[in-house]
Motif scaffolding. Structure first.
Motif, PDB file in Angstrom:
ATOM      1  N   SER A  69      35.677  32.476  45.882  1.00 50.10           N
ATOM      2  CA  SER A  69      35.701  33.513  46.918  1.00 50.10           C
ATOM      3  C   SER A  69      34.718  33.153  48.021  1.00 50.10           C
ATOM      4  N   LYS A  70      35.194  33.200  49.290  1.00 47.82           N
ATOM      5  CA  LYS A  70      34.303  32.907  50.410  1.00 47.82           C
ATOM      6  C   LYS A  70      33.217  33.964  50.540  1.00 47.82           C
ATOM      7  N   TYR A  71      33.638  35.234  50.452  1.00 41.41           N
ATOM      8  CA  TYR A  71      32.673  36.325  50.495  1.00 41.41           C
ATOM      9  C   TYR A  71      33.330  37.588  49.978  1.00 41.41           C
ATOM     10  N   ASN A  72      32.650  38.264  49.079  1.00 41.77           N
ATOM     11  CA  ASN A  72      33.144  39.517  48.524  1.00 41.77           C
ATOM     12  C   ASN A  72      32.024  40.546  48.613  1.00 41.77           C
ATOM     13  N   PRO A  73      32.126  41.510  49.535  1.00 39.29           N
ATOM     14  CA  PRO A  73      31.037  42.478  49.716  1.00 39.29           C
ATOM     15  C   PRO A  73      30.793  43.348  48.495  1.00 39.29           C
ATOM     16  N   VAL A  74      31.766  43.433  47.593  1.00 37.79           N
ATOM     17  CA  VAL A  74      31.571  44.216  46.372  1.00 37.79           C
ATOM     18  C   VAL A  74      30.472  43.601  45.518  1.00 37.79           C
ATOM     19  N   LEU A  75      30.399  42.260  45.506  1.00 38.36           N
ATOM     20  CA  LEU A  75      29.437  41.576  44.652  1.00 38.36           C
ATOM     21  C   LEU A  75      28.010  41.645  45.186  1.00 38.36           C
ATOM     22  N   THR A  76      27.838  41.980  46.455  1.00 43.40           N
ATOM     23  CA  THR A  76      26.494  42.140  47.011  1.00 43.40           C
ATOM     24  C   THR A  76      26.056  43.597  47.039  1.00 43.40           C
ATOM     25  N   GLY A  77      26.959  44.528  46.651  1.00 44.08           N
ATOM     26  CA  GLY A  77      26.637  45.948  46.707  1.00 44.08           C
ATOM     27  C   GLY A  77      26.808  46.534  48.083  1.00 44.08           C
ATOM     28  N   GLU A  78      27.348  45.754  49.017  1.00 42.81           N
ATOM     29  CA  GLU A  78      27.554  46.261  50.379  1.00 42.81           C
ATOM     30  C   GLU A  78      28.570  47.386  50.383  1.00 42.81           C
ATOM     31  N   VAL A  79      29.634  47.249  49.613  1.00 38.75           N
ATOM     32  CA  VAL A  79      30.629  48.303  49.434  1.00 38.75           C
ATOM     33  C   VAL A  79      30.938  48.406  47.951  1.00 38.75           C
ATOM     34  N   LYS A  80      31.523  49.531  47.576  1.00 34.09           N
ATOM     35  CA  LYS A  80      31.916  49.745  46.197  1.00 34.09           C
ATOM     36  C   LYS A  80      33.424  49.665  46.100  1.00 34.09           C
ATOM     37  N   SER A  81      33.900  48.986  45.070  1.00 35.77           N
ATOM     38  CA  SER A  81      35.342  48.866  44.889  1.00 35.77           C
ATOM     39  C   SER A  81      35.955  50.257  44.800  1.00 35.77           C
ATOM     40  N   PRO A  82      37.060  50.511  45.537  1.00 35.72           N
ATOM     41  CA  PRO A  82      37.608  51.877  45.607  1.00 35.72           C
ATOM     42  C   PRO A  82      37.996  52.463  44.258  1.00 35.72           C
ATOM     43  N   CYS A  83      38.496  51.653  43.361  1.00 34.35           N
ATOM     44  CA  CYS A  83      38.898  52.188  42.051  1.00 34.35           C
ATOM     45  C   CYS A  83      39.087  51.033  41.089  1.00 34.35           C
ATOM     46  N   CYS A  84      39.243  51.376  39.845  1.00 36.17           N
ATOM     47  CA  CYS A  84      39.439  50.367  38.805  1.00 36.17           C
ATOM     48  C   CYS A  84      40.892  50.269  38.389  1.00 36.17           C
ATOM     49  N   ASP A  85      41.773  50.948  39.124  1.00 31.29           N
ATOM     50  CA  ASP A  85      43.180  50.967  38.720  1.00 31.29           C
ATOM     51  C   ASP A  85      43.850  49.616  38.888  1.00 31.29           C
ATOM     52  N   ASN A  86      43.299  48.781  39.778  1.00 28.65           N
ATOM     53  CA  ASN A  86      43.937  47.493  40.037  1.00 28.65           C
ATOM     54  C   ASN A  86      43.525  46.407  39.054  1.00 28.65           C
ATOM     55  N   ILE A  87      42.585  46.714  38.147  1.00 29.63           N
ATOM     56  CA  ILE A  87      42.177  45.723  37.160  1.00 29.63           C
ATOM     57  C   ILE A  87      43.323  45.497  36.182  1.00 29.63           C
ATOM     58  N   PRO A  88      43.800  44.280  36.028  1.00 24.73           N
ATOM     59  CA  PRO A  88      44.930  44.042  35.120  1.00 24.73           C
ATOM     60  C   PRO A  88      44.566  44.372  33.681  1.00 24.73           C
ATOM     61  N   LYS A  89      45.498  44.992  32.976  1.00 19.51           N
ATOM     62  CA  LYS A  89      45.258  45.362  31.584  1.00 19.51           C
ATOM     63  C   LYS A  89      45.483  44.160  30.673  1.00 19.51           C
ATOM     64  N   LEU A  90      44.691  44.122  29.622  1.00 18.41           N
ATOM     65  CA  LEU A  90      44.826  43.041  28.653  1.00 18.41           C
ATOM     66  C   LEU A  90      46.102  43.225  27.842  1.00 18.41           C
ATOM     67  N   SER A  91      46.743  42.124  27.571  1.00 19.79           N
ATOM     68  CA  SER A  91      47.896  42.163  26.681  1.00 19.79           C
ATOM     69  C   SER A  91      47.420  42.452  25.261  1.00 19.79           C
ATOM     70  N   LEU A  92      48.282  43.077  24.476  1.00 21.22           N
ATOM     71  CA  LEU A  92      47.930  43.401  23.104  1.00 21.22           C
ATOM     72  C   LEU A  92      48.009  42.144  22.250  1.00 21.22           C
ATOM     73  N   ASN A  93      46.876  41.515  22.069  1.00 22.46           N
ATOM     74  CA  ASN A  93      46.792  40.311  21.254  1.00 22.46           C
ATOM     75  C   ASN A  93      45.448  40.306  20.523  1.00 22.46           C
ATOM     76  N   GLU A  94      45.115  39.185  19.893  1.00 20.18           N
ATOM     77  CA  GLU A  94      43.876  39.117  19.127  1.00 20.18           C
ATOM     78  C   GLU A  94      42.658  39.362  20.011  1.00 20.18           C
ATOM     79  N   ARG A  95      42.711  38.867  21.236  1.00 17.64           N
ATOM     80  CA  ARG A  95      41.580  39.024  22.147  1.00 17.64           C
ATOM     81  C   ARG A  95      41.308  40.501  22.422  1.00 17.64           C
ATOM     82  N   LYS A  96      42.374  41.266  22.653  1.00 21.83           N
ATOM     83  CA  LYS A  96      42.180  42.681  22.955  1.00 21.83           C
ATOM     84  C   LYS A  96      41.734  43.451  21.717  1.00 21.83           C
ATOM     85  N   VAL A  97      42.229  43.087  20.555  1.00 20.92           N
ATOM     86  CA  VAL A  97      41.815  43.766  19.325  1.00 20.92           C
ATOM     87  C   VAL A  97      40.322  43.583  19.098  1.00 20.92           C
ATOM     88  N   ILE A  98      39.826  42.346  19.292  1.00 20.60           N
ATOM     89  CA  ILE A  98      38.400  42.075  19.104  1.00 20.60           C
ATOM     90  C   ILE A  98      37.579  42.829  20.154  1.00 20.60           C
TER      91      ILE A  98
END
Length: 426
Positions: A358-387
């Protein structure tokens, strides 16, 4: 070379232009003999014997001038973490210097210095100290330093690899360094990342090292039959340096010190060169980090280098007017910095991005806050998610949780899916 660096710093204010001020005439009359002596004797002698680059007398200089202060056998400590905050411009300049000197030595048949002392003219045998190992999984970051003599120079014993040994916490993003380690071309150690940070801090405070129980009973434990002291290859095991890096000690407690406990001592290493990165600098070397996603021990790395008699090289993306940075925004004071290299505007996306992804992401510096967490992709139901979900049961409201890399990342995603992120700090 240490005395050369000390002399360089003491002479730098004399070589650097002063603001226009009119000193008291009487004081100037008293100082005139000393000024004349320094101008006629000390400065020329130092410039001839110490080979001080002209531009290095000023803190703002070119990358090639900055890396010219690095000598063979120096310990170089680099800031940055995984894909974040790599000082690529300076690392590339050091790599280019090595390749240029190798080519010149081979073309002209001159590998020895003019005094025929047997020392190589080509820089090499550096010790590289790092924590998270900044790299892009390919050729950038610390991968720039994975340089060996070019083909056709096998018979020339005076040409050495740029890096002699590496001491790091994570090699995942630096495959070129990893290949040198696994092929036994360099000495390599893998130590806990936090312990490496404490080793650097110990050097910054003139302490003998970092004393802790972290690593006991693991591969870092130097006890025969238990671990290997963090050595990552056979070359490290056979190195005389190996016996000094991690040692086991016993400390007594109680009124008569009748109780003893065992600890590991991670030795504090003198650092001759610190290569760090910031966002903004003024011409005095004061550094601020407003566009950096992480603070990767830049201040303690710089302090450790200064307390070792070393030099601090800083890469920034922009230059501010002298003394214009707010004091509270200064992360590394200018008194600790020797050279400042400003990345050209057209090269910033390549040599000074926030990260390799990423060239620059203001979320990572605290300049702005990500609007929501709805866009975070959900984990598929597999061993990784169970753990990850099983581990998320340990999350309690109001708790601060330290997550590692790999499977622990899934814990954050599960917490986001279940709406518990507002109640915990990850």
């Amino acid at each position: 070379m240490q005395s050369a660096r000390i002399a360089t710093r003491s002479l730098a204010p004399l070589l650097r232009p002063y603001p226009s001020r009119r000193p008291h005439r009487h004081a100037l009359k008293l100082l005139r003999p000393y000024i004349r002596f320094f101008s006629s004797q000390i400065i020329p002698a130092a410039a001839n014997s110490l080979h001080i680059p002209r531009n290095a007398a000023h803190k703002v200089c070119t990358p090639s001038d900055a890396v010219s202060l690095i000598s063979s056998n120096d310990t170089v400590c680099v800031s940055g973490f995984v894909g974040q905050g790599s000082p690529d411009l300076l690392l590339k300049a050091l790599s280019d210097r090595y390749e240029r000197e190798c080519q010149e030595a081979l073309q002209h048949g001159r590998v020895l210095n003019g005094d025929d002392t047997g020392d190589s003219k080509v820089i090499g045998d550096l010790t590289l100290l790092f924590g998270g190992g900044p790299g892009d999984w390919k050729t950038r970051g610390l991968n720039y330093l994975a340089r060996v003599p070019p083909p056709g120079s096998e018979d020339n014993e005076r040409l050495r690899p740029l890096i002699k040994r590496t001491i790091g916490g994570h090699y995942g993003q630096t495959p070129m360094l990893g290949n040198l380690a696994t092929s036994n071309q360099i000495e390599a150690w893998t130590l806990p990342m936090g312990s490496i940070s404490r080793m650097i801090r110990a050097q910054a405070t003139h302490s003998p090292g970092h004393i802790t129980t972290i690593g006991m009973g693991t591969y870092v434990d130097p006890t025969p039959g238990v671990g290997c002291g963090g050595a990552a290859n056979q070359r490290a095991l056979e190195s005389p340096f190996h016996k000094e890096l991690v040692t086991k000690i016993s400390l007594g407690f109680g009124p008569e010190k009748e109780q003893e406990m065992e600890y590991l001592l991670y030795k504090a290493l003198p650092i001759q060169v610190a290569i760090i990165r910031a966002t903004t600098a003024d011409s005095s070397g004061n550094l601020s980090f407003e566009h950096e996603s992480l603070l990767c021990d830049q201040r303690i790395i710089a302090t450790a280098a200064r307390n070792s008699g070393g030099v601090v090289l800083a890469q920034v993306e922009r230059l501010a007017a002298l003394r214009s940075l707010p004091s509270r925004s200064v992360g590394v004071p200018g008194a600790m910095v020797d050279c400042v290299c400003v990345v050209d505007e057209e090269d910033r996306d390549y040599f000074h991005p926030m990260s390799f992804t990423s060239k620059y992401n203001p979320v990572l510096t605290g300049e702005v806050k990500s609007p929501c967490c709805d866009n975070i992709p959900k984990l598929s139901l597999n061993e990784r998610k169970v753990i990850a979900r099983r581990a998320s049961f340990a999350l309690k409201p109001g708790k601060v949780v330290n997550l590692g890399i790999g499977l622990p990342e899934g814990v954050a995603q599960v917490a986001g899916e279940e709406g518990s992120l507002p109640y915990i700090t990850l």
